[in-house]
Design a protein around this motif. Structure first.
Motif, PDB file in Angstrom:
ATOM      1  N   SER A  38      30.643  54.104  22.236  1.00 40.91           N
ATOM      2  CA  SER A  38      31.222  54.061  23.584  1.00 40.91           C
ATOM      3  C   SER A  38      31.479  52.625  24.010  1.00 40.91           C
ATOM      4  N   LEU A  39      32.458  52.476  24.883  1.00 32.45           N
ATOM      5  CA  LEU A  39      32.748  51.212  25.553  1.00 32.45           C
ATOM      6  C   LEU A  39      33.181  51.513  26.973  1.00 32.45           C
ATOM      7  N   ARG A  40      32.949  50.552  27.860  1.00 39.08           N
ATOM      8  CA  ARG A  40      33.429  50.681  29.230  1.00 39.08           C
ATOM      9  C   ARG A  40      34.285  49.464  29.552  1.00 39.08           C
ATOM     10  N   LEU A  41      35.559  49.721  29.818  1.00 39.39           N
ATOM     11  CA  LEU A  41      36.476  48.661  30.209  1.00 39.39           C
ATOM     12  C   LEU A  41      36.509  48.531  31.727  1.00 39.39           C
ATOM     13  N   SER A  42      36.693  47.304  32.181  1.00 40.77           N
ATOM     14  CA  SER A  42      36.854  47.042  33.605  1.00 40.77           C
ATOM     15  C   SER A  42      38.148  46.293  33.839  1.00 40.77           C
ATOM     16  N   CYS A  43      38.722  46.491  35.004  1.00 40.96           N
ATOM     17  CA  CYS A  43      39.937  45.786  35.411  1.00 40.96           C
ATOM     18  C   CYS A  43      39.716  45.295  36.833  1.00 40.96           C
ATOM     19  N   ALA A  44      39.589  43.990  36.988  1.00 42.35           N
ATOM     20  CA  ALA A  44      39.388  43.396  38.306  1.00 42.35           C
ATOM     21  C   ALA A  44      40.723  42.935  38.869  1.00 42.35           C
ATOM     22  N   ALA A  45      40.980  43.291  40.120  1.00 42.55           N
ATOM     23  CA  ALA A  45      42.251  42.965  40.762  1.00 42.55           C
ATOM     24  C   ALA A  45      42.043  41.968  41.885  1.00 42.55           C
ATOM     25  N   SER A  46      42.978  41.041  41.989  1.00 41.56           N
ATOM     26  CA  SER A  46      42.960  40.088  43.092  1.00 41.56           C
ATOM     27  C   SER A  46      43.702  40.673  44.279  1.00 41.56           C
ATOM     28  N   GLY A  47      43.544  40.055  45.423  1.00 38.74           N
ATOM     29  CA  GLY A  47      44.297  40.480  46.598  1.00 38.74           C
ATOM     30  C   GLY A  47      43.600  41.570  47.389  1.00 38.74           C
ATOM     31  N   ARG A  48      44.140  41.823  48.570  1.00 40.87           N
ATOM     32  CA  ARG A  48      43.513  42.769  49.487  1.00 40.87           C
ATOM     33  C   ARG A  48      44.175  44.132  49.469  1.00 40.87           C
ATOM     34  N   THR A  49      45.193  44.300  48.597  1.00 37.41           N
ATOM     35  CA  THR A  49      45.997  45.522  48.644  1.00 37.41           C
ATOM     36  C   THR A  49      45.702  46.456  47.484  1.00 37.41           C
ATOM     37  N   PHE A  50      44.564  46.293  46.832  1.00 40.11           N
ATOM     38  CA  PHE A  50      44.240  47.105  45.652  1.00 40.11           C
ATOM     39  C   PHE A  50      44.371  48.591  45.938  1.00 40.11           C
ATOM     40  N   SER A  51      43.916  49.034  47.090  1.00 40.44           N
ATOM     41  CA  SER A  51      43.904  50.467  47.402  1.00 40.44           C
ATOM     42  C   SER A  51      45.302  51.035  47.642  1.00 40.44           C
ATOM     43  N   THR A  52      46.310  50.189  47.697  1.00 37.39           N
ATOM     44  CA  THR A  52      47.677  50.681  47.902  1.00 37.39           C
ATOM     45  C   THR A  52      48.416  50.924  46.589  1.00 37.39           C
TER      46      THR A  52
END
Length: 124
Positions: A17-31
């Motif tokens: 197993s592996l768990r990938l993560s993706c970190a996003a900049s900015g305040r609009t991630f939820s859009t």
């Protein structure tokens, strides 16, 4: 503008197993709808999994259903891909992407922002 940074790739034996993560900049991630894609050497980039803006709906390519789980934490501006029962054919560079669309569209040409990718290698 959204900047995406993937992490969590590596070398694992088949069945692992592996768990990938993706970190996003900015305040609009939820859009943004968010998605994971992968590209193996000599092959086209392909859709792996997607999740809608609220996280209420997900979709997967058939070959990963039951093995991979996509999720997101809008408070942390981060998306995840939990990959279990990995197979050698899952070996690829994995990319996260963001899509500014009401409906989640899986075609690669309808995604607005891309990360640099993280290598996943599954040995047999």
């Amino acid at each position: 503008q959204v900047q995406l940074v993937e992490s969590g790739g590596g070398l694992v034996q088949a069945g692992g197993s592996l768990r990938l993560s993706c970190a996003a900049s900015g305040r609009t991630f939820s859009t943004y709808n968010m998605g994971w894609f992968r590209q193996a050497p000599g092959k086209d980039r392909e859709f792996v999994a997607g999740i809608t803006r609220s996280g209420s709906s997900t979709t997967y390519r058939d070959s990963v259903k039951g093995r991979f789980t996509i999720s997101r934490d809008n408070a942390k501006h981060t998306m995840y891909l939990q990959m279990n029962s990995l197979k050698p054919e899952d070996t690829a560079v994995y990319f996260c992407a963001a899509q500014a669309s009401i409906s989640l569209i899986t075609s690669t040409r309808f995604w607005n922002y891309w990360g640099q990718g993280t290598q996943v290698t599954v040995s047999s």
